[in-house]
Design an enzyme around this catalytic site. Sequence first.
Site, short mmCIF file in Angstrom:
data_model
loop_
_atom_site.label_atom_id
_atom_site.label_comp_id
_atom_site.label_asym_id
_atom_site.label_seq_id
_atom_site.Cartn_x
_atom_site.Cartn_y
_atom_site.Cartn_z
N ASP A 11 -5.46 4.09 7.17
CA ASP A 11 -5.15 2.89 6.39
C ASP A 11 -4.72 3.38 5.00
O ASP A 11 -5.50 4.06 4.31
CB ASP A 11 -6.43 2.06 6.32
CG ASP A 11 -6.28 0.82 5.47
OD1 ASP A 11 -5.32 0.70 4.67
OD2 ASP A 11 -7.16 -0.06 5.60
N ILE A 12 -3.52 3.03 4.58
CA ILE A 12 -2.98 3.57 3.33
C ILE A 12 -3.82 3.17 2.11
O ILE A 12 -3.84 3.88 1.11
CB ILE A 12 -1.49 3.15 3.17
CG1 ILE A 12 -0.73 4.11 2.26
CG2 ILE A 12 -1.36 1.71 2.68
CD1 ILE A 12 0.78 3.96 2.32
N ASN A 25 7.77 -7.96 0.21
CA ASN A 25 8.89 -8.90 0.42
C ASN A 25 9.56 -9.13 -0.92
O ASN A 25 9.04 -8.74 -1.97
CB ASN A 25 8.39 -10.21 1.05
CG ASN A 25 7.26 -10.84 0.26
OD1 ASN A 25 7.42 -11.16 -0.92
ND2 ASN A 25 6.10 -10.99 0.87
N VAL A 34 0.82 -4.29 5.88
CA VAL A 34 0.33 -3.37 4.85
C VAL A 34 0.31 -4.07 3.48
O VAL A 34 -0.57 -3.81 2.64
CB VAL A 34 1.16 -2.06 4.86
CG1 VAL A 34 2.57 -2.25 4.39
CG2 VAL A 34 0.47 -0.98 4.04
N ASP A 35 1.24 -4.96 3.26
CA ASP A 35 1.30 -5.73 2.01
C ASP A 35 0.00 -6.54 1.83
O ASP A 35 -0.62 -6.54 0.75
CB ASP A 35 2.52 -6.66 2.09
CG ASP A 35 2.91 -7.30 0.78
OD1 ASP A 35 2.39 -6.87 -0.27
OD2 ASP A 35 3.75 -8.22 0.79
N THR A 122 8.81 -1.41 9.99
CA THR A 122 8.57 -1.27 11.44
C THR A 122 7.50 -2.22 12.00
O THR A 122 7.13 -2.13 13.16
CB THR A 122 8.14 0.17 11.81
OG1 THR A 122 6.86 0.44 11.24
CG2 THR A 122 9.16 1.19 11.34
N GLY A 123 7.03 -3.13 11.15
CA GLY A 123 6.06 -4.12 11.62
C GLY A 123 6.75 -5.48 11.72
O GLY A 123 7.63 -5.69 12.57
N1 AR6 Z 1 -1.97 1.04 6.17
C1 AR6 Z 1 -0.85 1.70 6.57
N2 AR6 Z 1 0.09 1.14 7.37
C2 AR6 Z 1 -0.11 -0.13 7.75
C3 AR6 Z 1 -1.23 -0.89 7.35
C4 AR6 Z 1 -2.19 -0.24 6.53
N3 AR6 Z 1 -3.29 -0.87 6.11
N4 AR6 Z 1 -1.12 -2.13 7.91
C5 AR6 Z 1 0.01 -2.14 8.62
N5 AR6 Z 1 0.63 -0.94 8.55
P1 AR6 Z 1 4.50 -4.35 7.93
P2 AR6 Z 1 7.36 -4.65 7.30
C6 AR6 Z 1 1.89 -0.47 9.14
O1 AR6 Z 1 4.55 -5.49 8.88
O2 AR6 Z 1 7.70 -4.49 8.74
C7 AR6 Z 1 4.66 -8.51 5.03
O3 AR6 Z 1 4.28 -9.81 5.32
C8 AR6 Z 1 2.37 -1.16 10.39
O4 AR6 Z 1 1.76 -0.61 11.55
O5 AR6 Z 1 3.35 -4.24 7.03
O6 AR6 Z 1 8.14 -3.85 6.29
C9 AR6 Z 1 5.51 -8.41 3.76
O7 AR6 Z 1 5.11 -9.36 2.79
C10 AR6 Z 1 3.86 -0.86 10.34
O8 AR6 Z 1 4.13 0.36 11.00
O9 AR6 Z 1 5.82 -4.33 6.98
C11 AR6 Z 1 6.89 -8.67 4.27
O10 AR6 Z 1 7.14 -10.06 4.37
C12 AR6 Z 1 4.17 -0.69 8.88
O11 AR6 Z 1 2.92 -0.69 8.19
C13 AR6 Z 1 6.87 -8.07 5.64
O12 AR6 Z 1 5.52 -8.04 6.06
C14 AR6 Z 1 5.05 -1.79 8.29
O13 AR6 Z 1 4.65 -3.03 8.82
C15 AR6 Z 1 7.37 -6.64 5.63
O14 AR6 Z 1 7.49 -6.19 6.96
#
Ligand code: AR6
Length: 173
Positions: A11-12, A25, A34-35, A122-123
Amino acid sequence: MRPRLTILKTDITELDVDAIVNAANKRLAGGGGVDGAIHNKGGIEILRECQEIVTRQGFLETGKAVSTSAGNLPSKYVIHTVGPIYSNSPQDKEQLASCYIESLRIAQLLQVKTIAFPNISTGIYGYPKAEAASVAISTVRNFIDTKAENNCIEEIIFVCFDEENFKLYQQMI
Ligand code: AR6
């Protein structure tokens, strides 16, 4: 010095590094993934600084980055960048590469030694993981090669949260 590239499955928000990157965003308003984790754990100070930035300069364009303090997190800074919402167009790759470059530029301005990236886009934003990993790794490698001199960064960590990304990065690095 040439920064080393490492991969961690964690977890970052737990990382005690100089800077962590947030997959934010455009409104810098917090969200899921992650946000959400960064804002939940980091506390209100991060959101307050994000709001100040948006008030000053408007929404953040895709591929750009800004920095705030890290509130209650162990790191010193959070670098917020906006990845592309995947649309299967050539622009996706450019914008994703730009997220990594702009974040590293800010890291250099902040004299950061250690920086950790999540797998941006990638999420929730739906970027295919293998393609995103290839863009992330090649962009960071290229940045390292072209900025080899006067580079304060010692370590760049790719943080993989899910098993699929972790395996991909292990194969590709
Ligand atoms: N630590 C590290 N990586 C993580 C964590 C964590 N705690 N939680 C999730 N990931 P995403 P996006 C990974 O969806 O696709 C938000 O609502 C996850 O497995 O967080 O860029 C923003 O406000 C994935 O591989 O970001 C934007 O609206 C990666 O983080 C939107 O999501 C990115 O997934 C951005 O979407």
